[in-house]
Design a protein around this motif. Structure first.
Motif, PDB file in Angstrom:
ATOM      1  N   THR A  32       0.845  -1.200   0.000  1.00  0.00           N
ATOM      2  CA  THR A  32       0.000   0.000   0.000  1.00  0.00           C
ATOM      3  C   THR A  32       0.879   1.248   0.000  1.00  0.00           C
ATOM      4  O   THR A  32       1.880   1.312   0.718  1.00  0.00           O
ATOM      5  CB  THR A  32      -0.922   0.005   1.235  1.00  0.00           C
ATOM      6  OG1 THR A  32      -1.696  -1.191   1.241  1.00  0.00           O
ATOM      7  CG2 THR A  32      -1.847   1.197   1.210  1.00  0.00           C
TER       8      THR A  32
ATOM      9  N   GLN B  23      -3.929   3.369  -2.351  1.00  0.00           N
ATOM     10  CA  GLN B  23      -4.321   2.365  -3.332  1.00  0.00           C
ATOM     11  C   GLN B  23      -3.663   1.055  -2.936  1.00  0.00           C
ATOM     12  O   GLN B  23      -2.507   1.042  -2.498  1.00  0.00           O
ATOM     13  CB  GLN B  23      -3.933   2.772  -4.751  1.00  0.00           C
ATOM     14  CG  GLN B  23      -2.437   2.804  -5.052  1.00  0.00           C
ATOM     15  CD  GLN B  23      -2.164   2.626  -6.536  1.00  0.00           C
ATOM     16  OE1 GLN B  23      -2.760   1.739  -7.158  1.00  0.00           O
ATOM     17  NE2 GLN B  23      -1.305   3.460  -7.089  1.00  0.00           N
TER      18      GLN B  23
ATOM     19  N   LYS C 279      -4.534  -3.564  -2.243  1.00  0.00           N
ATOM     20  CA  LYS C 279      -5.448  -4.705  -2.168  1.00  0.00           C
ATOM     21  C   LYS C 279      -5.950  -4.856  -0.735  1.00  0.00           C
ATOM     22  O   LYS C 279      -5.237  -4.568   0.223  1.00  0.00           O
ATOM     23  CB  LYS C 279      -4.725  -5.994  -2.581  1.00  0.00           C
ATOM     24  CG  LYS C 279      -4.205  -6.006  -4.017  1.00  0.00           C
ATOM     25  CD  LYS C 279      -3.566  -7.332  -4.366  1.00  0.00           C
ATOM     26  CE  LYS C 279      -2.294  -7.565  -3.546  1.00  0.00           C
ATOM     27  NZ  LYS C 279      -1.628  -8.839  -3.899  1.00  0.00           N
ATOM     28  N   ASN C 280      -7.177  -5.298  -0.624  1.00  0.00           N
ATOM     29  CA  ASN C 280      -7.758  -5.647   0.685  1.00  0.00           C
ATOM     30  C   ASN C 280      -7.614  -4.524   1.717  1.00  0.00           C
ATOM     31  O   ASN C 280      -7.234  -4.761   2.866  1.00  0.00           O
ATOM     32  CB  ASN C 280      -7.113  -6.934   1.219  1.00  0.00           C
ATOM     33  CG  ASN C 280      -7.237  -8.080   0.235  1.00  0.00           C
ATOM     34  OD1 ASN C 280      -8.294  -8.280  -0.348  1.00  0.00           O
ATOM     35  ND2 ASN C 280      -6.147  -8.817   0.046  1.00  0.00           N
TER      36      ASN C 280
ATOM     37  N   LYS D  30     -13.684   1.491  -6.032  1.00  0.00           N
ATOM     38  CA  LYS D  30     -13.285   0.074  -6.042  1.00  0.00           C
ATOM     39  C   LYS D  30     -12.757  -0.358  -7.396  1.00  0.00           C
ATOM     40  O   LYS D  30     -11.945  -1.274  -7.482  1.00  0.00           O
ATOM     41  CB  LYS D  30     -14.473  -0.786  -5.617  1.00  0.00           C
ATOM     42  CG  LYS D  30     -14.853  -0.590  -4.152  1.00  0.00           C
ATOM     43  CD  LYS D  30     -15.959  -1.534  -3.716  1.00  0.00           C
ATOM     44  CE  LYS D  30     -16.229  -1.378  -2.223  1.00  0.00           C
ATOM     45  NZ  LYS D  30     -17.318  -2.262  -1.738  1.00  0.00           N
TER      46      LYS D  30
ATOM     47  N   ARG E  96      -4.419   0.549 -12.823  1.00  0.00           N
ATOM     48  CA  ARG E  96      -4.753  -0.533 -11.900  1.00  0.00           C
ATOM     49  C   ARG E  96      -3.565  -1.479 -11.825  1.00  0.00           C
ATOM     50  O   ARG E  96      -3.198  -2.092 -12.832  1.00  0.00           O
ATOM     51  CB  ARG E  96      -5.998  -1.267 -12.423  1.00  0.00           C
ATOM     52  CG  ARG E  96      -6.515  -2.336 -11.499  1.00  0.00           C
ATOM     53  CD  ARG E  96      -7.749  -2.979 -12.088  1.00  0.00           C
ATOM     54  NE  ARG E  96      -8.745  -3.274 -11.073  1.00  0.00           N
ATOM     55  CZ  ARG E  96     -10.021  -3.479 -11.321  1.00  0.00           C
ATOM     56  NH1 ARG E  96     -10.466  -3.407 -12.558  1.00  0.00           N
ATOM     57  NH2 ARG E  96     -10.855  -3.752 -10.349  1.00  0.00           N
TER      58      ARG E  96
ATOM     59  N   ASN F 252      -3.318  -4.332 -10.095  1.00  0.00           N
ATOM     60  CA  ASN F 252      -3.790  -5.715 -10.245  1.00  0.00           C
ATOM     61  C   ASN F 252      -5.309  -5.728 -10.114  1.00  0.00           C
ATOM     62  O   ASN F 252      -5.930  -4.703  -9.842  1.00  0.00           O
ATOM     63  CB  ASN F 252      -3.126  -6.648  -9.219  1.00  0.00           C
ATOM     64  CG  ASN F 252      -3.359  -6.174  -7.799  1.00  0.00           C
ATOM     65  OD1 ASN F 252      -4.497  -6.119  -7.341  1.00  0.00           O
ATOM     66  ND2 ASN F 252      -2.274  -5.813  -7.100  1.00  0.00           N
TER      67      ASN F 252
ATOM     68  N   SER G 122      -7.453  -6.637  -7.966  1.00  0.00           N
ATOM     69  CA  SER G 122      -8.145  -6.298  -6.713  1.00  0.00           C
ATOM     70  C   SER G 122      -7.734  -4.929  -6.153  1.00  0.00           C
ATOM     71  O   SER G 122      -8.063  -4.586  -5.027  1.00  0.00           O
ATOM     72  CB  SER G 122      -7.897  -7.383  -5.662  1.00  0.00           C
ATOM     73  OG  SER G 122      -6.509  -7.548  -5.440  1.00  0.00           O
ATOM     74  N   THR G 123      -7.016  -4.124  -6.945  1.00  0.00           N
ATOM     75  CA  THR G 123      -6.610  -2.795  -6.481  1.00  0.00           C
ATOM     76  C   THR G 123      -7.813  -1.859  -6.368  1.00  0.00           C
ATOM     77  O   THR G 123      -8.668  -1.824  -7.250  1.00  0.00           O
ATOM     78  CB  THR G 123      -5.583  -2.169  -7.447  1.00  0.00           C
ATOM     79  OG1 THR G 123      -4.372  -2.922  -7.407  1.00  0.00           O
ATOM     80  CG2 THR G 123      -5.266  -0.728  -7.054  1.00  0.00           C
TER      81      THR G 123
END
Length: 517
Positions: A432, A440, A442-443, A455, A464, A466, A468-469
Motif C-alpha cells: 500500500t 491504493q 489490495k484488501n 473500487k 490498476r 492488479n 483487486s486494487t
C-alpha cells in the motif's frame, strides 16, 4: 487608561487655542510648539501618538521638520497642515510619507476625524470586518447546504478565503474560530458534492469543470492563440488559492490581472497524477496506455514526474499545434538563478513552461523539520512564509525580467494542500502506498464514512496495479493512520500540510492570466 498624546507645531498656535481646548475636552493630551526646533526637542523627549505640523513655519520649515521627525521615529503618523494647495508641496509631503494633510483654515472636527482615521483605523476596520462577516455568516451557511454546482462551490470557497484573510487581519479570535468552523462544515458538504459528481465529470466533458487534463486545452492554449507575444506558464507546485491571494498584491505592481479563475484538480490531488495529467492532456490511465515505459505507479521506484516535457510535446502534436516551447523545472535556489539567467533566451519561444517546486518543498519540510513546523505553526504563518519566500525568490526576479518585454503570463498549480487534523484508521498490505490522503492497494480496510472509495480504478481513469486494487481518498481534514504505532504516527503527522484527498484546499486551485501593465 492613558490619554492619547498629540504634538501640535504651528507658529500661530495661539490662534488655534480653541482647537487645542476642544481636543483636551475630548480627552487628548495636547502639547504645543511654535517652531520646528522646539517640536523636535519635544518629540525626542516624549512619546506622542500623532503630530500635527504646520507646513509654513519660519526657520525650520514644516517639510524639513517632517524629515527629521521621521528620522527619529518613522512609525508616528504626521499630519501636515498648510495654507497652500500648490502641487509640489503636497508631492514633497506625500513623498515624505505624511499620514494625512489638511488645508487651512481647519475646524476642530477635521482634526478629530484625522486623529480617528490615523489612530483608530485598525480598531474601526476590525470592528467593521467582524460586523459584516456576522451578517455574511448566515448567508454562507445557507448556501453551502444548497444543491450547488461546481461554479457555485468555487464562489463559496473564494468567499470563505476572503473572510479568512480579512478576519485574520482583524485579530478577532472569536470570529476567526467561527469562520474555521464554517470552513469545516463547507468541507463536509464539498466532500459529499465531489463524491456524488466526480466520476460523472470524467464521462461528460461538457458538463464538467476544467480539470487537470483539460487545463491546457481550455485555459492555456486560448491565451497562446490570442496573442503574438510570448506566453509564460508558471506552475508553482502546491499553490493554494489563499496563498495566491497573498502574493497577488506583489505581482500587481508588475502585472495586470486579465482573468482570475479556478479549476479542479483530478484525484488523487498528488503531483504524480495531477501534474502529469496537465502536461499530457490525458487522465492517468490513458497516460499509462500511451506511454507504458514512462508512467510509473506508486509502488514503482524512480521519479514520477520526469517526462513532463515529452508529455507536453505529445499533447501539442495531438492537438495539431506546432508551437515552439521550452520547459524548465526549478527544484532548488541554484536552479532558480540559472532559470533567471536564461529568461532572455526564452523570449525566442512562443510558449515557455516553468515548473517551480518551492511551495511543495515547503509543505514537506514543514512535516519533516521542526524549525519549519515552528515557522509555519498555523495557516496564517504558512501563508506568511510563502509570501516571504516569493518576495525574495528567483521566480519574482524572473517575472520582473519577463515584464520588461511584451509577454502574457499564466500562473497556476497542480493541486493544493490541507492542514490535516483528524486521524482515520486504515489497514493495508505492505504494498500500500505511503501517502496520507489517498491509498491504493489490495484488501484495504478503512472507515467508510471518512473516505470516497473507488473500487474500480478504471471508473476514475486511474491505473490498476492488479485486479483487486482499489483507491480511497480521505475527506475533509482526515489523514490515514495505521493501527500499529498509532499514537506516535498521529502525533507526528497531525497539523501537517498534506495533499492527495478531497477538500476545497486541494481541489479548487487558481488559474490566473496576466499581462504587462
Amino acid at each position: 487608561m492613558d490619554k492619547l498624546s498629540i504634538l501640535w507645531a504651528d507658529d500661530e498656535i495661539d490662534l488655534l487655542k480653541p482647537h487645542v481646548l476642544f481636543l483636551r475636552d475630548k480627552g487628548f493630551d495636547v502639547t504645543t510648539a511654535t517652531n520646528g526646533h522646539d517640536a523636535l526637542d519635544l518629540f525626542q523627549k516624549q512619546r506622542f501618538e500623532i503630530v500635527f505640523l504646520d507646513e509654513n513655519m519660519p526657520g525650520l520649515s514644516g517639510l524639513e521638520t517632517l524629515v527629521r521627525l521621521k528620522n527619529i521615529n518613522a512609525s508616528v503618523p504626521v499630519v501636515m497642515i498648510t495654507k497652500s494647495e500648490e502641487e509640489y508641496i503636497m508631492e514633497d509631503a506625500i513623498g515624505s510619507k505624511i499620514a494625512d494633510y489638511l488645508i487651512k483654515p481647519v475646524n476642530p472636527n477635521q482634526i478629530l476625524l484625522s486623529i480617528k482615521k490615523n489612530l483608530d483605523t485598525k480598531r474601526l476596520v476590525s470592528e467593521k470586518t467582524t460586523s459584516v462577516y456576522q451578517q455574511e455568516f448566515r448567508n454562507i451557511g445557507m448556501t453551502i447546504h444548497d444543491k450547488l454546482d461546481y461554479k457555485s462551490w468555487i464562489d463559496v470557497y473564494k468567499k470563505l478565503i476572503y473572510w479568512e484573510l480579512e478576519l485574520e487581519k482583524s485579530k478577532d479570535e472569536g470570529m476567526y474560530e467561527i469562520l474555521t468552523m464554517q470552513k469545516d462544515e463547507a468541507n463536509v458538504q464539498f466532500s459529499k458534492f465531489v463524491e456524488a459528481n466526480y466520476l460523472s465529470w470524467l464521462k461528460q466533458d461538457d458538463k464538467a469543470p476544467v480539470l487537470s487534463h483539460t487545463l491546457f486545452r481550455k485555459k492555456i492554449l486560448p491565451v497562446i492563440e490570442s496573442t503574438e507575444d510570448p506566453v509564460f506558464f508558471l506552475l508553482i507546485d502546491n499553490l493554494r488559492y489563499d496563498q495566491w491571494r497573498m502574493i497577488a498584491p506583489i505581482l500587481s505592481e508588475e502585472l495586470r490581472v486579465v482573468e482570475e479563475d479556478a479549476y479542479f484538480s483530478i484525484l488523487p490531488t498528488a503531483t504524480q497524477y495531477a501534474r502529469n495529467a496537465i502536461f499530457a492532456g490525458m487522465m492517468p490511465s490513458d497516460i499509462e496506455k500511451r506511454f507504458p515505459k514512462l508512467w510509473l505507479n506508486d509502488d514503482d521506484e524512480g521519479g514520477k514526474n520526469q517526462h513532463e516535457e515529452e508529455f507536453m510535446a505529445d499533447q501539442l502534436q495531438r492537438l495539431r499545434k506546432p508551437i515552439k516551447f521550452s520547459y524548465t523545472k526549478v527544484t532548488n535556489f541554484d536552479a532558480g538563478k540559472a532559470m533567471v539567467d536564461n529568461i532572455a533566451n526564452m523570449f525566442q519561444n512562443k510558449f515557455n513552461i516553468i515548473v517551480y517546486n518551492f511551495v511543495d518543498m515547503l509543505s514537506h519540510a514543514r512535516t519533516d523539520m521542526q524549525v519549519i513546523r515552528e515557522l509555519a505553526d498555523d495557516e496564517a504563518a504558512y501563508r506568511s512564509l510563502t509570501v516571504s519566500w516569493f518576495e525574495h525568490s528567483p521566480l519574482l526576479e524572473a517575472i520582473r525580467k519577463m515584464v520588461a518585454k511584451n509577454v502574457k503570463v499564466v500562473i497556476s498549480t497542480d493541486h493544493g494542500t490541507i492542514r490535516v487534523k483528524e486521524p482515520s484508521k486504515l489497514i493495508g498490505d505492505r504494498n500500500t502506498n505511503t501517502n496520507l490522503r489517498y491509498k491504493q492497494g489490495k484488501n484495504l480496510n478503512y472507515e467508510k464514512r471518512d473516505v470516497f472509495e473507488v473500487k474500480n480504478p478504471a471508473d476514475a481513469m486511474l491505473p490498476r496495479n492488479n485486479l483487486s486494487t482499489a483507491f480511497v481518498f480521505a475527506k475533509q481534514d482526515k489523514f490515514f493512520a495505521y493501527p500499529n504505532n498509532y499514537n506516535h504516527y498521529v502525533n507526528f503527522y497531525k497539523n501537517t500540510f498534506q495533499h492527495g484527498g478531497i477538500s476545497p484546499e486541494e481541489m479548487i486551485i487558481p488559474i490566473i492570466s496576466l499581462t504587462n501593465r
